[in-house]
Every structure is written in structure tokens, then in C-alpha cells.
Design an enzyme around this catalytic site. Structure first.
Site, PDB file in Angstrom:
ATOM      1  N   ASP A   1      12.909   4.463  52.155  1.00 35.36           N
ATOM      2  CA  ASP A   1      13.527   4.499  50.831  1.00 35.36           C
ATOM      3  C   ASP A   1      14.652   5.523  50.820  1.00 35.36           C
ATOM      4  O   ASP A   1      14.506   6.620  51.352  1.00 35.36           O
ATOM      5  CB  ASP A   1      12.472   4.849  49.779  1.00 35.36           C
TER       6      ASP A   1
ATOM      7  N   HIS B   1      22.126   8.546  39.728  1.00 36.35           N
ATOM      8  CA  HIS B   1      20.714   8.931  39.768  1.00 36.35           C
ATOM      9  C   HIS B   1      20.535  10.299  40.425  1.00 36.35           C
ATOM     10  O   HIS B   1      19.839  11.173  39.906  1.00 36.35           O
ATOM     11  CB  HIS B   1      19.910   7.871  40.529  1.00 36.35           C
TER      12      HIS B   1
ATOM     13  N   GLU C   1      11.254   3.105  39.507  1.00 37.73           N
ATOM     14  CA  GLU C   1      12.618   3.268  40.011  1.00 37.73           C
ATOM     15  C   GLU C   1      13.181   1.875  40.245  1.00 37.73           C
ATOM     16  O   GLU C   1      12.616   1.086  41.013  1.00 37.73           O
ATOM     17  CB  GLU C   1      12.658   4.118  41.284  1.00 37.73           C
TER      18      GLU C   1
ATOM     19  N   GLU D   1      15.412  -0.537  41.962  1.00 34.20           N
ATOM     20  CA  GLU D   1      16.131  -0.538  43.236  1.00 34.20           C
ATOM     21  C   GLU D   1      16.313  -1.969  43.735  1.00 34.20           C
ATOM     22  O   GLU D   1      15.651  -2.895  43.279  1.00 34.20           O
ATOM     23  CB  GLU D   1      15.344   0.253  44.311  1.00 34.20           C
TER      24      GLU D   1
ATOM     25  N   ASP E   1      10.130   1.175  42.955  1.00 36.64           N
ATOM     26  CA  ASP E   1       9.505   2.278  43.695  1.00 36.64           C
ATOM     27  C   ASP E   1       8.758   3.165  42.681  1.00 36.64           C
ATOM     28  O   ASP E   1       9.298   4.147  42.180  1.00 36.64           O
ATOM     29  CB  ASP E   1      10.605   3.060  44.419  1.00 36.64           C
TER      30      ASP E   1
ATOM     31  N   ARG F   1       6.168  11.531  38.749  1.00 34.20           N
ATOM     32  CA  ARG F   1       7.131  12.639  38.699  1.00 34.20           C
ATOM     33  C   ARG F   1       6.477  14.010  38.745  1.00 34.20           C
ATOM     34  O   ARG F   1       7.054  14.960  39.295  1.00 34.20           O
ATOM     35  CB  ARG F   1       7.980  12.537  37.432  1.00 34.20           C
TER      36      ARG F   1
ATOM     37  N   GLN G   1       5.495  14.543  42.285  1.00 32.91           N
ATOM     38  CA  GLN G   1       6.730  14.698  43.071  1.00 32.91           C
ATOM     39  C   GLN G   1       7.338  16.088  42.910  1.00 32.91           C
ATOM     40  O   GLN G   1       7.747  16.722  43.892  1.00 32.91           O
ATOM     41  CB  GLN G   1       7.741  13.632  42.612  1.00 32.91           C
TER      42      GLN G   1
ATOM     43  N   LYS H   1       5.136   8.831  45.865  1.00 34.33           N
ATOM     44  CA  LYS H   1       5.760   7.520  46.051  1.00 34.33           C
ATOM     45  C   LYS H   1       4.855   6.570  46.819  1.00 34.33           C
ATOM     46  O   LYS H   1       5.295   5.500  47.222  1.00 34.33           O
ATOM     47  CB  LYS H   1       7.058   7.692  46.839  1.00 34.33           C
TER      48      LYS H   1
ATOM     49  N   THR I   1       4.730   0.067  45.858  1.00 32.87           N
ATOM     50  CA  THR I   1       6.124  -0.332  45.710  1.00 32.87           C
ATOM     51  C   THR I   1       6.097  -1.834  45.508  1.00 32.87           C
ATOM     52  O   THR I   1       5.568  -2.561  46.357  1.00 32.87           O
ATOM     53  CB  THR I   1       6.944   0.027  46.962  1.00 32.87           C
TER      54      THR I   1
ATOM     55  N   GLU J   1      15.089   9.652  33.935  1.00 33.83           N
ATOM     56  CA  GLU J   1      16.464   9.835  33.458  1.00 33.83           C
ATOM     57  C   GLU J   1      16.633   9.365  32.018  1.00 33.83           C
ATOM     58  O   GLU J   1      17.329  10.011  31.230  1.00 33.83           O
ATOM     59  CB  GLU J   1      17.424   9.059  34.358  1.00 33.83           C
TER      60      GLU J   1
HETATM   61 CA    CA Z   1      13.144   5.600  45.334  1.00 35.67          CA
END
Ligand code: CA
Length: 419
Positions: free
Chosen positions: A127, A134, A200, A202, A232, A236, A239, A252, A256, A362
Site C-alpha cells: 500500500d 491526503h 481509505e 483507493e 484500506d 486511526r 495507527q 491496517k 482491505t 480528513e
Molecule cells: Ca492506505
């Protein structure tokens, strides 16, 4: 290149809003009831059973049989000439006026009757972190505006090695993870269900051809078989505690999710577009010989249990700073061998505006500014929320769809260590 809709005798494929016209021919794996898994290609409201076509001798590919297994890896590893031949043969079989209509019709299965599975065996999963908006947003929240972009960011596509075992197909439920999170100040951390579980948005690039040693960006582009939507899932709070200095790990690793159809690169050719202007020149080995991104409109829907969906973000794949071909080329610079079935996540695709951000982190600015949804508000995902990623390219009189990339979040288990 953008020559308009290719008409099919499968009438539903000719509708201007159908995600699966003859121009698309995305690759998936399906089953009906308790029957065995088979390879299929989406066309209109149907799946074309290409495993069946090959068995009956209506479709033969060099080096075949390649479709007698419930995954597309054998076709992917057969190389670009076979990919082009497959598309050419399927187009001939399905085109309006084809003499083969009567023979092919029995191999159409209504999409409404099938279950879709992972379209390929995911060999390995990497990834990246290659969307500038971002990276700037997250860097600002985690490290402050002055240090938002790390000094390497404008020179290499930053990535980490993920877990292929965690990749699931659209529709799979995702359980809220437990993990270790930072305590207040320097207090002891706590072990708890994630309270800041997130998506996420993607794109995933699917590697068809293997490599042995460094490859150029052009060679990397030629190795890519196709693209999927990719979510993904990210915890948070886990993380933020674990990521320094080696990057994300357990945050993560829960799951996925990918969309059920791999859209082959050939279907995306009319939509190629260049990466944005470079703030600083890239070293020669990462410079692109031509446009390597695609104009793919993207959106994220959030639906609470029993409620209506709200589209919480709209953006486009062309917002990326690095293309998948650049990421793949960078991945090989060390000599790292890439294999058929490698999956490369683009990194979160956020646009420049507040409503184009590809993660709740975000959108809610770290939870400080909850966003409005139908009947409520969200900072992060709540239990029983369903998150849906959608993507499409808009051609003249047709669209290229990927199929929805859906996941519903279920409550965390009871404490997994309670004895
Ligand atoms: Ca990612």
C-alpha cells in the site's frame, strides 16, 4: 481512442448508464448456489461464463486452458498478447450481429443470481501513500503544517508491505478491531476496540506479469493487468500510536476490501491522463514517458443501519501525485521480485476540497468537525455502518464501472484475551 459505445447483442449492455458495456469486459469469479466457482466477465445485466466457453471450445487462448481455475492469475501471467487476444475474441462473440450469438447465449448468467468472489489470488499486497492532498492533510494533523510532507515525499512514492491474507471481496463484513492505543500524556496505553475506525478510498493496481530486477516506468505499466477499487480499512487510534518509526502495522491489517471486478487496462486506455506538474523534478528512473493516471470519478457512500445513504466524498483518481506504474517501478528498484497477483494500493485519493477527501479522518479533521449525514453526523465509522466505494469512467455514450466496493462494519468481539 475514445470511439464511443461498442454495441452488443446483449441489449442491457448498450444502455448509457450500464457499468458493463462491451467496452469494459471486467474479470470476476462467480458461483450460483452451491455450484463450483467459475471465471466470468460482466456484460450488461449478466455474467458471461468464460470457464464454460473455454470448456466448450468457444474460447481458446494460447497456452490454455487458462480459465479452468476459479481465479484469473493464469490469464494474468500469460501476458499482454493473451490479454489482447481474450478481449478481441470476447468482443467478436458479443458484438451486435455476431454469428455466435446462439452458441454463446446459454453461457449468460443473470448478475442478480450470482455470488461474486475474489477475482484473483492476491500474491502480495503493498500500500502506498501517494496522494498529495491526503498526505498533506494527514501530515498536518499528525505532525503540524510545517512538517506535513516528509522530505522524501516529492521524490519517491512512500509505501509499506501489507498483508495479502487480509484482502477480501466486496460484501464481506468487517469486524471492528481491538488494538493498543496511546494513553493520556505518558500514561500506560490501553487495549480496546478501535474508536476511530475509518476507510481509505483507493484504487488497486493488479500486477499481471512478474519482474526479476529493476524495471522502467514504461515496463511497469506494461506489467499491470488491470485495476480495482480498494478500501484500506484503517484504525486511526491504533495507527497514531504504532506508526513511528516503521509505519502502519496492525492499524491496517484488519481487512482491505476490493471491488469484485478487475477492469483490464485496455478498457481504461481512452481515459489516460497525466500526473500533476512536479514541484521538484523526479530522478530519471521515476519519470513517466507518457500519461499514466486515469480519469476515474470516485465516490464514497455511508449508510447507517436502517437509514439512507449519504455520499460523503467525491473525487477522482487523476488527483494522485504518483501513478501505479511509478509505484511499481519504484518497488522493483531494490531488485524486489514482483509476482503475478501482486496488489498495489494507490494510497488515499483526496481532492483539494473538503468534500473530496477520501477518509473520515480528513473529512472530520481528526474528529474535530463531524460531518452531517442523513439523520445524524459522523466523525468515524459506527457499528453497523455500510461503506460503499464507487468508481466509473465516462466515455461518449457509455461508462466503465468497477462494481461497488462494499463493507459493513460489525461490532468488536468481546475482549479476545478475557479468560
Ligand atoms: Ca492506505
Amino acid at each position: 481512442m475514445n470511439s464511443g459505445l461498442i454495441r452488443s447483442w446483449v441489449k442491457s449492455a448498450n444502455a448509457a448508464d450500464c457499468p458493463f458495456p462491451l467496452n469494459n469486459l471486467p474479470c470476476g469469479v462467480f458461483s450460483v448456489g452451491d455450484e463450483e466457482l467459475r471465471c466470468g466477465v460482466a456484460i450488461g445485466d449478466y455474467v458471461l461464463d468464460v470457464t464454460g466457453l473455454e470448456e466448450e471450445g468457444l474460447l481458446s487462448l494460447a497456452g490454455g486452458p487458462l480459465l479452468d481455475v476459479p481465479f484469473w492469475n493464469e490469464v494474468m501471467g500469460a501476458g499482454p498478447a493473451v490479454w489482447a487476444d481474450l478481449r478481441g475474441r470476447l468482443t467478436a462473440l458479443l458484438a451486435e450481429g455476431s454469428a455466435d450469438q446462439a452458441g454463446v447465449e446459454p453461457f449468460l448468467v443473470p448478475l442478480a443470481e450470482v455470488e461474486l468472489h475474489l477475482p484473483f489470488l492476491v500474491a502480495e499486497y503493498t500500500d502506498f501513500y501517494a496522494g498529495r492532498h491526503h498526505a498533506t492533510n494527514v501530515g498536518t494533523m499528525f505532525r503540524g503544517a510545517e512538517n506535513a510532507l516528509p522530505p522524501n515525499w516529492l521524490h519517491i512514492p512512500i509505501g509499506y508491505n501489507g498483508r495479502a491474507s487480509s484482502v477480501v471481496v466486496s460484501g464481506t463484513e468487517v469486524r471492528r478491531p481491538w488494538g493498543q492505543v496511546k494513553g493520556p500524556d505518558h500514561a500506560v496505553p490501553s487495549f480496546q476496540p478501535s474508536r476511530r475506525f475509518d476507510i481509505e478510498l483507493e484504487m488497486g493496481a493488479v500486477v499481471g506479469m512478474p519482474s526479476d530486477g529493476p524495471v522502467t516506468v514504461a515496463e511497469a505499466d506494461a506489467m499491470i493487468f488491470g485495476y480495482v477499487l480498494l478500501n484500506d480499512w484503517s484504525a486511526r487510534d491504533i495507527q497514531a500510536w504504532e506508526y513511528q518509526p516503521l509505519g502502519p502495522f496492525q492499524a491496517k491489517a484488519t481487512a482491505t476490501t476490493i471491488s469484485p471486478w478487475v477492469v483490464m487496462k485496455a478498457a481504461l486506455e481512452p481515459f489516460r491522463t497525466a500526473t500533476p506538474p512536479r514541484e521538484v523534478p523526479l530522478l530519471p528512473h521515476l519519470q513517466e514517458p507518457g500519461p499514466m493516471l486515469y480519469d476515474i470519478a470516485l465516490e464514497v457512500g455511508l449508510r447507517p443501519e436502517g437509514g439512507a445513504e449519504t455520499v460523503i466524498a467525491r473525487t477522482n483518481y487523476r488527483e494522485m501525485y504518483y501513478s501505479a506504474a511509478q509505484q511499481l517501478a519504484h518497488h522493483t528498484t531494490s531488485g524486489c521480485p514482483m509476482t503475478t497477483g501482486d496488489l498495489l494500493g494507490s494510497g488515499t485519493i483526496s481532492g483539494p476540497t473538503k468534500d473530496s477527501r477520501g477518509s473520515l479522518l480528513e473529512l472530520s479533521w481528526g474528529g474535530k468537525e463531524p460531518i452531517a449525514i442523513a439523520g445524524g453526523a459522523r466523525s468515524f465509522i459506527e457499528d453497523h455502518d455500510t461503506l460503499t466505494l464507487r468508481g466509473w469512467c465516462k466515455g461518449e455514450g457509455y461508462i466503465i464501472g468497477f462494481g461497488d466496493c462494499v463493507g459493513k462494519v460489525t461490532p468488536a468481539h468481546a475482549d479476545p484475551y478475557a479468560r
